[in-house]
Design a protein around this motif. Structure first.
Motif, short mmCIF file in Angstrom:
data_model
loop_
_atom_site.label_atom_id
_atom_site.label_comp_id
_atom_site.label_asym_id
_atom_site.label_seq_id
_atom_site.Cartn_x
_atom_site.Cartn_y
_atom_site.Cartn_z
N VAL A 1 0.86 -1.18 0.00
CA VAL A 1 0.00 0.00 0.00
C VAL A 1 0.89 1.22 0.00
CG1 VAL A 1 -1.85 1.23 1.19
CG2 VAL A 1 -1.75 -1.26 1.32
N TRP A 2 0.55 2.23 -0.75
CA TRP A 2 1.37 3.43 -0.83
C TRP A 2 0.50 4.68 -0.92
CZ3 TRP A 2 1.07 -0.33 -4.57
CH2 TRP A 2 0.43 0.02 -5.77
N ASN A 3 1.18 5.80 -0.69
CA ASN A 3 0.52 7.10 -0.80
C ASN A 3 1.06 7.83 -2.02
OD1 ASN A 3 1.19 6.73 2.44
ND2 ASN A 3 -0.95 7.26 1.98
N GLU A 4 0.17 8.50 -2.73
CA GLU A 4 0.57 9.33 -3.86
C GLU A 4 0.26 10.78 -3.56
OE1 GLU A 4 -1.09 8.06 -7.53
OE2 GLU A 4 -0.09 6.11 -7.54
N VAL A 5 1.19 11.65 -3.91
CA VAL A 5 1.00 13.10 -3.73
C VAL A 5 1.33 13.78 -5.05
CG1 VAL A 5 1.52 13.03 -1.27
CG2 VAL A 5 3.37 13.44 -2.91
N LEU A 6 0.77 14.96 -5.25
CA LEU A 6 1.05 15.75 -6.45
C LEU A 6 2.06 16.82 -6.08
CD1 LEU A 6 -2.50 16.16 -8.05
CD2 LEU A 6 -0.64 14.68 -8.81
N LEU A 7 3.13 16.89 -6.87
CA LEU A 7 4.21 17.81 -6.56
C LEU A 7 4.65 18.51 -7.84
CD1 LEU A 7 5.96 18.68 -4.14
CD2 LEU A 7 7.64 16.96 -4.86
N SER A 8 4.74 19.82 -7.77
CA SER A 8 5.17 20.61 -8.93
C SER A 8 6.68 20.72 -8.90
CB SER A 8 4.55 22.01 -8.91
OG SER A 8 3.14 21.90 -8.96
N VAL A 9 7.35 20.14 -9.88
CA VAL A 9 8.81 20.17 -9.95
C VAL A 9 9.23 20.58 -11.34
CG1 VAL A 9 9.17 18.47 -8.14
CG2 VAL A 9 8.88 17.71 -10.49
N GLY A 10 10.43 21.10 -11.47
CA GLY A 10 10.94 21.47 -12.77
C GLY A 10 10.59 22.92 -13.12
N THR A 11 10.97 23.31 -14.32
CA THR A 11 10.73 24.67 -14.78
C THR A 11 9.51 24.69 -15.69
OG1 THR A 11 12.20 24.31 -16.65
CG2 THR A 11 13.17 25.30 -14.65
N PRO B 1 1.81 19.74 -12.09
CA PRO B 1 2.02 18.82 -10.97
C PRO B 1 2.14 17.38 -11.46
CG PRO B 1 0.17 20.31 -10.56
CD PRO B 1 0.53 20.45 -12.00
N ARG B 2 3.02 16.64 -10.82
CA ARG B 2 3.23 15.24 -11.18
C ARG B 2 3.08 14.37 -9.95
NH1 ARG B 2 5.32 14.90 -16.32
NH2 ARG B 2 6.23 16.81 -17.17
N ALA B 3 2.61 13.14 -10.18
CA ALA B 3 2.38 12.22 -9.08
C ALA B 3 3.70 11.65 -8.57
CB ALA B 3 1.47 11.10 -9.52
N HIS B 4 3.82 11.58 -7.23
CA HIS B 4 4.98 11.00 -6.57
C HIS B 4 4.51 10.04 -5.49
CE1 HIS B 4 6.84 14.49 -8.47
NE2 HIS B 4 8.04 13.97 -8.20
N LEU B 5 5.28 8.97 -5.30
CA LEU B 5 5.03 8.05 -4.20
C LEU B 5 5.86 8.46 -3.00
CD1 LEU B 5 3.95 6.37 -6.64
CD2 LEU B 5 4.80 4.34 -5.45
N VAL B 6 5.34 8.26 -1.80
CA VAL B 6 6.05 8.62 -0.58
C VAL B 6 6.64 7.35 0.03
CG1 VAL B 6 5.86 9.71 1.68
CG2 VAL B 6 4.40 10.49 -0.19
N ASP B 7 7.95 7.35 0.18
CA ASP B 7 8.63 6.21 0.81
C ASP B 7 8.47 6.34 2.32
OD1 ASP B 7 10.29 4.25 1.77
OD2 ASP B 7 11.93 4.68 0.37
N LEU B 8 7.83 5.33 2.92
CA LEU B 8 7.58 5.36 4.36
C LEU B 8 8.38 4.31 5.13
CD1 LEU B 8 3.67 5.61 4.23
CD2 LEU B 8 5.27 7.47 4.75
N LEU C 1 9.24 9.54 -4.61
CA LEU C 1 9.57 8.79 -5.82
C LEU C 1 8.62 9.17 -6.95
CD1 LEU C 1 9.92 5.31 -4.07
CD2 LEU C 1 11.76 6.93 -4.59
N ARG C 2 9.19 9.60 -8.06
CA ARG C 2 8.37 9.96 -9.22
C ARG C 2 7.59 8.74 -9.68
NH1 ARG C 2 9.61 13.56 -13.44
NH2 ARG C 2 7.86 13.60 -14.92
N ALA C 3 6.29 8.88 -9.86
CA ALA C 3 5.44 7.76 -10.27
C ALA C 3 5.87 7.22 -11.62
CB ALA C 3 3.98 8.20 -10.32
N ASN C 4 5.72 5.89 -11.78
CA ASN C 4 6.03 5.19 -13.03
C ASN C 4 7.52 5.12 -13.33
OD1 ASN C 4 3.26 4.74 -13.59
ND2 ASN C 4 3.10 6.81 -14.45
N THR C 5 8.35 5.40 -12.35
CA THR C 5 9.80 5.22 -12.52
C THR C 5 10.19 3.87 -11.94
OG1 THR C 5 10.27 6.28 -10.39
CG2 THR C 5 10.18 7.71 -12.35
N PRO C 6 11.34 3.35 -12.30
CA PRO C 6 11.77 2.05 -11.75
C PRO C 6 11.79 2.02 -10.22
CG PRO C 6 13.14 2.66 -13.60
CD PRO C 6 12.28 3.85 -13.33
N GLN C 7 12.25 3.13 -9.62
CA GLN C 7 12.30 3.16 -8.16
C GLN C 7 10.90 3.06 -7.56
OE1 GLN C 7 13.72 5.33 -10.18
NE2 GLN C 7 15.94 5.45 -9.72
#
Length: 834
Positions: free
Chosen positions: A786-796, A806-813, A821-827
């Protein structure tokens, strides 16, 4: 009776008797004579049978038993004119007997009868041949045979016969034939309207009446109405209506007029010739009740068209109708209410009826003894209040809401359906809705919700949805047991009933107590089944399912494995685990009653102290109690614009007196009656975590810092960071088992968990984030991930002055707490699967 068996003109012969007179007083003997080869004997025998049959139906039955019908049916085609005439006279009279009619139909006598309607035949033959057909045409199969044998055309021609009996019998037969649609069309095609109109000038009332009855039926056809106009039918009709000598036939004449006035061209024509004013005179002038009633019915037919309603409004028809509402006579009152309903489709007429105090007059008819009057009155109010708040308030001012609620118990389905429609219209205003609920509307709707009439079911569910749009209405519905029949309507095979039930459930699911109760009753399973069917699914069923889940986030998470950032958890939320297909999710109270087992523990959330819970539940019980005291207080706070009647003031005083008596009861007595409800234990540790998160997380101004800091707090509480290759040493299962047996419950408060893995930490992260206003989602994957997703505005940003997308990120707990962690990345995928 004397009978000659030999003509005197024949020459004497040795082998032939001289003329021999025979006297016979026995019908059997005369019937035998019908088989004689001698024309004079046949003439006398038919004449004798005619006279004998005229004396009564018993004689006709006797002749039938003696076998007279079959030879007579042959003799009507005899070559001798006098034999034919007398045979028809005998058969025409005998055909009035029902058994004779059946035998004639069996003998296929109709074609022979129709052939004798030709102009060459004797008038007497015409008279009794048409008399036969008039008797036979009552039977459906005989009607078909007369039409198939083209009997209608000669009958129409005989309407112009100089003999009144021929006219009477012919028009009576035609009147019977036109009860079937093909014959109505045939009358117009055979130019039958002009002779029918001409019969209105007959000196015989029975002919006039039969002609009018025929015209009533044939003018239901649009093309026939056009022919009626072309043949100056309105002139003839108005001439007839203006003659007071024909007042006993004005009812039928008004019915013809009513049919014709459905067409705008007809209305315009009669208006130009002054006929409309004449029609209004029949309404306003005291006369026979039936005449006034049919005149009002004619107005109702006229008012089916928007152009016609405008024209009637210009004639001030509303004033006349309001005056009629005060007159005696159920039929007149019913017709008047129906006319009011028709005219109320015109916006200006709605205002006119209100200004003339017509709404109060209609409300008073809700208490009528006649069921048709009550139904028509509710129908009128339904039309008057449709999309008109002023008229709805006028019904309320006339104290019609109480009468309408009472009418929900009516035995007439139409009365119930219309009453429910009025309450639906009125419930748009909060003051009126509170008043309706105070009269026990939700309890009164139980009966209509179980009706076998689909129209009643549709209206009842609409009323329920309108009244359940606030917490008070939903509480009344729960207390009355109305959710049970509502959920059952989801099984209905009627599309509109099922759709309205879905809409009502979507409204009721706006609060958690009602949503939970609906789920207990199987609404969730039924909605899932409906939405899985391409034929039964509709937009309302989809909305109902979504709202049911939105109001029960524990259930939503168990079934969908996802909570969006907009799904804000509150005290009482729990994670029962992922539900299998078809599995029922138990409530916390049900789960608390289960003995301790080895299944996955249920994680519960509750940061509300016990004393606060007690106060809140006390208030909730007070709000849910369907007492007069509650409704009176609601009305006094929300309905202050209404001036209460004396009767209602008296009732309110009595309610206050009863309330004072209730308050004076010993508290001990009340306590013995009230059963202590089950409550979720207070989680002081979780309460402390909320307080700490509020102090440490909210002051951070950067979103990413808030997300990371909260993650570190959650990780610290639940055992700290855990390396990927050391997860097997992190004995969280043992810790939870110890908690389970320590608490002697399968329900574990989340604040007491000190060693938690993915799904414990993600759940704690979500519920803490919801408390402090940090936006995040909760997503359940496979293998307890189970994980949490947050929206985070990054980049220019791509363009100056614009915020980055804004892009979806997973929170490492658990591994590197606070890492995003950027969503849909290997990590991120590794965190979701390993």
């Amino acid at each position: 009776m004397g009978k000659k068996v030999k003509k005197e003109s024949e020459p004497p012969s040795k082998d032939v008797f001289d003329p021999l007179p025979i006297e016979s007083k026995k019908a059997a003997t005369v019937v035998l004579m019908l088989n004689s080869p001698e024309e004079e004997v046949l003439v006398k025998a038919c004449e004798a049978i005619h006279k004998f049959a005229e004396k009564g139906d018993e004689n006709r039955s006797s002749l039938l038993g003696l076998g007279a019908v079959e030879p007579l049916s042959h003799l009507i085609s005899h070559e001798d004119k006098l034999v034919r005439r007398n045979a028809f006279m005998a058969l025409g009279v005998m055909a009035a007997n029902s058994d004779v009619k059946r035998l004639l139909k069996k003998l296929d006598a109709i074609p022979s009868i129709i052939r004798k309607l030709s102009p060459e035949e004797d008038v007497v033959v015409h008279e009794f041949a048409t008399l036969c057909l008039a008797s036979l045409s009552v039977d459906f199969s005989c009607k078909v045979q007369i039409s198939d044998q083209e009997g209608l055309e000669p009958l129409i021609q005989l309407l112009s016969s100089p003999d009144p009996d021929v006219k009477k019998n012919s028009v009576e037969t035609i009147c019977n034939l036109v009860q079937d649609l093909p014959s109505r069309v045939a009358v117009r095609e055979l130019n039958g309207v002009p002779p029918l109109l001409e019969l209105l000038r007959s000196e015989f009332p029975v002919i006039q009446q039969l002609s009018l009855r025929t015209l009533v039926v044939v003018t239901t056809d649009t093309d026939t109405r056009a022919t009626f106009r072309e043949e100056q039918g309105f002139d003839r009709l108005l001439e007839f209506l203006c003659n007071k000598e024909f007042s006993d036939l004005h009812v039928e004449a008004l019915q013809v007029l009513s049919n014709c006035l459905e067409d705008r061209d007809s209305l315009q024509l009669i208006h130009e010739t002054g006929g409309l004013q004449r029609l209004l005179q029949f309404i306003t002038t005291p006369t026979l009740l039936d005449i006034q009633t049919n005149a009002v019915k004619a107005i109702s037919r006229v008012a089916q068209s928007s152009e016609n309603r405008k024209l009637l409004h210009e004639q001030d028809i509303e004033r006349s109708l309001v005056e009629l509402l005060s007159l005696e006579g159920d039929s007149l009152r019913t017709a008047t209410c129906q006319a009011v309903a028709a005219m109320s489709l015109h916006l200006a007429s709605k205002d006119a009826f209100r200004d003339l105090d017509g709404i109060r007059a209609v409300v008073q008819l809700l208490g009528s003894e006649g069921g048709e009057v009550r139904e028509a009155a509710a129908q009128a109010l339904s039309s008057l209040t449709s999309s008109n708040q002023l008229n709805s308030y006028a019904v309320y001012e006339a104290e019609g809401d109480e009468g309408l609620v009472q009418q929900l118990h009516d035995v007439i389905p139409g009365a119930v359906a219309h009453a429910a429609a009025v309450l639906t219209n009125m419930a748009e205003q909060e003051v009126l809705r509170c008043s309706i609920l105070s009269h026990g509307a939700m309890a009164a709707l139980l009966e209509p919700l179980q009706s076998a009439d689909t129209h009643t079911l549709v209206r009842a569910t609409q009323a329920l949805a309108a009244l359940a749009c606030d917490a008070e209405g939903r509480a009344d519905l729960r207390n009355a047991g109305g959710l049970v029949p509502l959920v059952q309507l989801l099984r209905s095979n009627h599309k509109e009933v099922r759709r309205n039930a879905c809409w009502a459930i979507s409204v009721c699911a706006n609060d958690e107590p009602t949503a939970v109760e609906l789920c207990k009753l199987g609404a969730l399973d039924l909605l899932q089944e409906i939405n899985s069917s391409a034929n039964r699914r509709n937009k309302f069923s989809e909305i109902a399912l979504q709202r049911l889940l939105d109001s029960n986030l524990s259930l939503k998470y168990s079934l969908t494995n996802t909570l969006a950032p907009t799904d804000i958890t509150v005290d009482g939320f729990y994670d029962p685990g992922q539900a299998r297909s078809g599995q029922r999710v138990l409530t916390l109270e049900d789960l608390s009653k289960q003995p301790v087992n080895q299944r996955r523990p249920v994680i519960a959330i509750n940061a509300k102290p016990l004393d606060t819970v007690s106060v809140d539940q006390s208030e909730e019980r007070q709000q849910d109690s369907p007492t007069e005291t509650r409704t009176a207080s609601v009305l006094s706070s929300k309905g202050s614009t209404r001036t209460p009647s004396k009767g209602k003031s008296k009732g309110r005083k009595e309610d206050e007196k009863l309330r004072d008596e209730d308050e004076s009861k010993p508290q001990q007595e009340v306590a013995t009656v009230t059963e202590k409800p089950w409550m979720l234990p207070y989680d002081a540790a979780f309460h402390a975590l909320v307080t700490e998160a509020t102090k440490t997380i909210l002051p951070l101004h950067v979103e990413s810092e808030q997300y990371s800091a909260l993650a570190r707090l959650v990780s610290e509480v639940m055992g700290g960071a855990v390396e990927v290759d050391r997860q097997h040493d992190f004995l969280w299962e043992l810790h939870l088992s110890e908690l389970r047996y320590e608490l002697q419950s399968n329900i574990i408060p989340i604040g007491q968990i000190r060693k938690g893995t993915y799904y414990h930490r993600a759940l704690l992260y979500k519920v803490l984030a919801d408390r402090i206003g940090v936006s995040c989602s909760l997503v359940r994957g496979e293998y307890n991930r189970v994980w949490n997703e947050v929206l985070l505005s990054v980049g220019t940003p791509h363009y100056p002055g614009c915020q980055p997308q804004p892009r979806a990120h997973l929170v490492d707990l658990i591994h590197q707490p606070g890492r995003l962690l950027r969503a849909n990345t290997p990590q991120a995928k590794q965190y979701q699967t390993i």
